[in-house]
Scaffold this motif. Sequence first.
Motif, short mmCIF file in Angstrom:
data_model
loop_
_atom_site.label_atom_id
_atom_site.label_comp_id
_atom_site.label_asym_id
_atom_site.label_seq_id
_atom_site.Cartn_x
_atom_site.Cartn_y
_atom_site.Cartn_z
N ILE A 107 35.07 43.27 44.60
CA ILE A 107 36.52 43.11 44.34
C ILE A 107 36.71 42.07 43.23
CG2 ILE A 107 38.73 42.38 45.31
CD1 ILE A 107 37.66 43.27 48.07
N ALA A 108 36.02 40.95 43.38
CA ALA A 108 36.12 39.90 42.35
C ALA A 108 35.57 40.41 41.02
CB ALA A 108 35.36 38.65 42.80
N GLY A 109 34.50 41.22 41.08
CA GLY A 109 33.90 41.77 39.88
C GLY A 109 34.87 42.68 39.13
N VAL A 110 35.54 43.57 39.88
CA VAL A 110 36.48 44.49 39.25
C VAL A 110 37.64 43.71 38.62
CG1 VAL A 110 38.19 46.29 39.71
CG2 VAL A 110 35.91 46.45 40.71
N LEU A 111 38.14 42.71 39.35
CA LEU A 111 39.24 41.91 38.82
C LEU A 111 38.82 41.20 37.54
CD1 LEU A 111 40.68 40.39 42.12
CD2 LEU A 111 41.78 42.06 40.63
N GLY A 133 29.07 42.94 52.05
CA GLY A 133 29.01 41.80 51.13
C GLY A 133 29.20 42.26 49.69
N GLY A 134 28.56 43.39 49.37
CA GLY A 134 28.65 43.93 48.01
C GLY A 134 30.07 44.31 47.65
N ILE A 135 30.74 44.99 48.59
CA ILE A 135 32.12 45.40 48.32
C ILE A 135 33.00 44.17 48.15
CG2 ILE A 135 34.17 46.49 49.35
CD1 ILE A 135 32.23 48.53 50.66
N TRP A 136 32.78 43.18 49.03
CA TRP A 136 33.62 41.98 48.99
C TRP A 136 33.51 41.27 47.64
CZ3 TRP A 136 37.40 41.94 52.06
CH2 TRP A 136 38.14 40.79 52.29
N ILE A 153 38.23 31.52 41.04
CA ILE A 153 39.44 31.54 41.85
C ILE A 153 39.42 32.70 42.83
CG2 ILE A 153 41.96 31.70 41.75
CD1 ILE A 153 41.88 30.03 39.33
N THR A 154 39.10 33.90 42.34
CA THR A 154 39.16 35.06 43.23
C THR A 154 38.16 34.94 44.37
OG1 THR A 154 37.74 36.25 41.70
CG2 THR A 154 40.08 36.70 41.57
N THR A 155 36.95 34.44 44.08
CA THR A 155 35.98 34.36 45.18
C THR A 155 36.39 33.30 46.20
OG1 THR A 155 34.56 32.96 43.78
CG2 THR A 155 33.98 35.29 43.95
N ILE A 156 36.99 32.22 45.76
CA ILE A 156 37.47 31.23 46.73
C ILE A 156 38.53 31.85 47.62
CG2 ILE A 156 38.79 29.10 47.01
CD1 ILE A 156 37.44 27.99 44.55
N MET A 157 39.47 32.57 46.99
CA MET A 157 40.53 33.20 47.77
C MET A 157 39.96 34.24 48.73
SD MET A 157 43.15 31.70 47.05
CE MET A 157 43.36 30.32 45.98
N LEU A 158 39.00 35.02 48.23
CA LEU A 158 38.38 36.04 49.08
C LEU A 158 37.65 35.39 50.26
CD1 LEU A 158 37.19 38.52 46.34
CD2 LEU A 158 38.71 39.07 48.23
N ASN A 159 37.16 34.17 50.07
CA ASN A 159 36.54 33.44 51.19
C ASN A 159 37.53 33.27 52.33
OD1 ASN A 159 33.99 33.08 50.23
ND2 ASN A 159 34.31 30.98 49.49
N GLY A 183 29.96 33.22 48.15
CA GLY A 183 28.82 33.57 48.99
C GLY A 183 29.15 33.49 50.47
N ALA A 184 29.90 32.47 50.86
CA ALA A 184 30.21 32.28 52.28
C ALA A 184 31.02 33.45 52.82
CB ALA A 184 30.97 30.97 52.47
N GLY A 185 32.05 33.84 52.07
CA GLY A 185 32.89 34.95 52.50
C GLY A 185 32.11 36.26 52.52
N GLN A 186 31.29 36.45 51.50
CA GLN A 186 30.51 37.68 51.43
C GLN A 186 29.51 37.73 52.58
OE1 GLN A 186 29.19 36.85 47.46
NE2 GLN A 186 31.32 36.96 46.78
N ALA A 187 28.91 36.58 52.90
CA ALA A 187 27.97 36.53 54.02
C ALA A 187 28.71 36.85 55.33
CB ALA A 187 27.32 35.15 54.10
#
Lengths: 506, 353
Positions: B127-131, B121-124, B141-147, B83-87
């Motif tokens: 990415i995790a969704g597609v993976l 935010g949706g695109i960000w 893991i992916t959302t933490i890294m994307l943060n 959420g933080a990264g997406q925000a």
Amino acid sequence: MAETMVEMKHITKRFGNFVANDDISLTIKKGEIVALLGENGAGKSTLMSLLSGLKKPSSGEILIKNKVVSLASPRQATQQGIGMVHQHFMLIDDFTVLENIILGDEKTKYGMIDRMGTRKTITDLAEKYHLQLDLDKKVSDISVGMQQRTEIMKTLYRDAEILIFDEPTAALTPQEIESLLVIIKRLASEGKAIFLITHKLSEIKEIADTCIVVRAGKVIGTVKVSETSTYMMAEMMVGRQISFAAEKVPTNQMRTVLELKRLVVQASKAVPSVNDVSFKIATGEILGIAGVDGNGQSELMEAISGLRKVSSGNIMLNDRDITKFKPRKTTQAGISNIPEDRQNVGLILPMSVSDNLILQDYYLSKNQSKGLLNKSKIHRDGQKLMSDFDIRADSILEPVGSLSGGNQQKVIITREISRNPDLLIAANPMRGLDVGAIEYVHKQILKQRENEKAILLVSFELDELLRLSDRIAVIHQGKIMGIVKTGDVTKQELGFMMAGQPIPTH
Amino acid sequence: MPNSSKLFKVLVPLTSVLAGLVVGAIVMAIFGYDPFLNYASLFTGALGDANAIGETLRELTPLILTALGFSIASTAGFFNIGGAGQALMGWMASVSFALNFSSLPHWLLLLGSIMAGALAGGIWAGIAGVLKAYLGTSEVITTIMLNYIALYLSSFLVKNFLAQDQSDFSKTIPEGARLRTPFLEHLTQNSTFNYGIIISLIMVIVVYFLIQRTKVGYEYRAVGLNDKAANYAGMNVKKVIISAMVVSGALAGLGGAVEGLGNYENIYVMTSLPDIGFNGMAVSLLASGNPIGIIFSGLLFSILKIGGLSISVVSTTPPEIVDIVIATIIFFVGINYVIKIGLEKLSKKKGEG
């Protein structure tokens, strides 16, 4: 007079306001086989869990060899000589049979496991009780029957004198059942006291001395098996007359609904799970699939309903090639599917009855418009289905997970049948259900047959297949060993085919 | 029974909150601070006058959005820690849009900036969704890294494209993209309260309907509760996974957009991720994902956050005490099972007595 091994006096077990066992008293003597018969939820498993130390009674006392004991943990129960052979085996796949047997009770010598000594003990026991075991094979490589013998050996190794068998024949072939019953009789003749929890009346009739019928937490009656009939026991169990005489009316089996042409399904294994399978099912016909669990039945069902990829061959439904159809397209093409695993596949347990009833057609225009679900109509339709199909739930909004197993299965059957399919696939639809629910499922399946639907029925219970099917196809290691008319074959012959023998010639 | 379980649903979080406050008080007392004085100044600091209320509501605005994002993802069975990264991506995109298209008419500029935030935010999250859908990668893991990628990407973009000269923050957004208005500022004695709250409240209703009433929401719930059954029922599980993550990220992105357009009115080089992401998770957990509940639990967090600032003004108590209270509340929410059992025992005793 044989020695009394266990005496349970006025045992009551409450869970909150629910009384699972209500003032139950019973005794078992050395060398006696006592069957506990009752529907699911009648309280027999609870009663045995009190004896095996998993739960504590709310009131009443348990005497072992005429001494009052407190069984506060499974370990204490083991020390008192009580052993449980669970329905779902408690074995570690990657350990050998020997390692599994001694697990938790390893005898040591100089701090190391005394393999030689234990092996001797176990081989002696195996000889005494005629238990055939491959001690050095991994559990994952042995048959279900041997896994069960491993479980039995675990109790014997711990010097159990009182053995509890919980639905021991549920996953066995007829031959394996036969040899298990011999083993149980042998154990009894060597002086063990045996409790047998089961639904299967024929097994009780064959080996038990006494049958205790439990209904709604109470003992309804204790009968000498030699002095009663299976019908009487069944009626005592459900509390009303029941009919298993499945009336199979002649049906018009004119048109082929499903045809498989040389179907091959390659799962992860090197050998195809379904190997060159061809058969046809006509309108108004029930084709039974007999076979030991794990011989490709699941893969076959999944392939037909689009859940699994077909490697080669064709699936034809009403002369239309549906081989490559995804699950939703197969349901739209006219297939209904009662899956094997009703709790993990067939239902979404935390969701309401209503939400589960629309699982296959929530997207149709009768249930939604412009993406918005028509809740009031969905509830109204659900209410009607609930009363039409006799689903017992407090309300349409009750989570399916809190219904009984029988009612959960009714929800699936209702959903699948009410869609009015051309082909109904049912995988072990009676598994784990009690007599009343089984009767219900049988009736529904036969009704579909009368309505000229084609039905593909997979079952591990030969009695059931013989009762319902028009023809039976036996599957062994993914291959069809033969397709026989129900009237032309005996249980024993089917059993041989299930073990991989070719079709018997008369 | 259904009545009492509904009651428990409210009682359990309330007990957690109370326990958090009590533990906070005990900690204060142990270290020689006056808990009563501090709580009093906390509540006056958050609700004492129009300005305080305005600030509290402004704090609430993005929290509602990030919390809704988190609960959409958990409805479909994912633990979206991103959420933080997406925000932050949403914040970045909305401010960039506002600065680059400043010549657009007022409403178009505002709407465009907000949409840009949601989209980013949706695109960000997508990415995790597609993976997850195609490779089965754990979304945790992916959302933490994307943060982290979001944090350093935003620093890079601000430094190189948006900041002027040697500064490390962008220009202030043009008037037309502001969510603050003189009307609300006047009403709340010049607080930073802004129209973002309207976006948040609309989204509460949208999310509630989405989950409870729509076909898509039904699919989210089905996949979240039992993906095998969803697959058996012919749902396109991969599509559902990606769509739920995109919607979740879009909500978090909106949260970032209201921070950028309503609160800070620019973007700067951040040293850590915006805390609305993680606080949003806590808000959602305290409300057990219920959209209406999120308003209340978000309000509580905002009161603690804003009121906490005034603790150290009145006394020598370090403001970090508020973080102890918040952490304790989250701890008790985490062990809600224990609270449930405790409450059940209590009610049984009363029933017998």
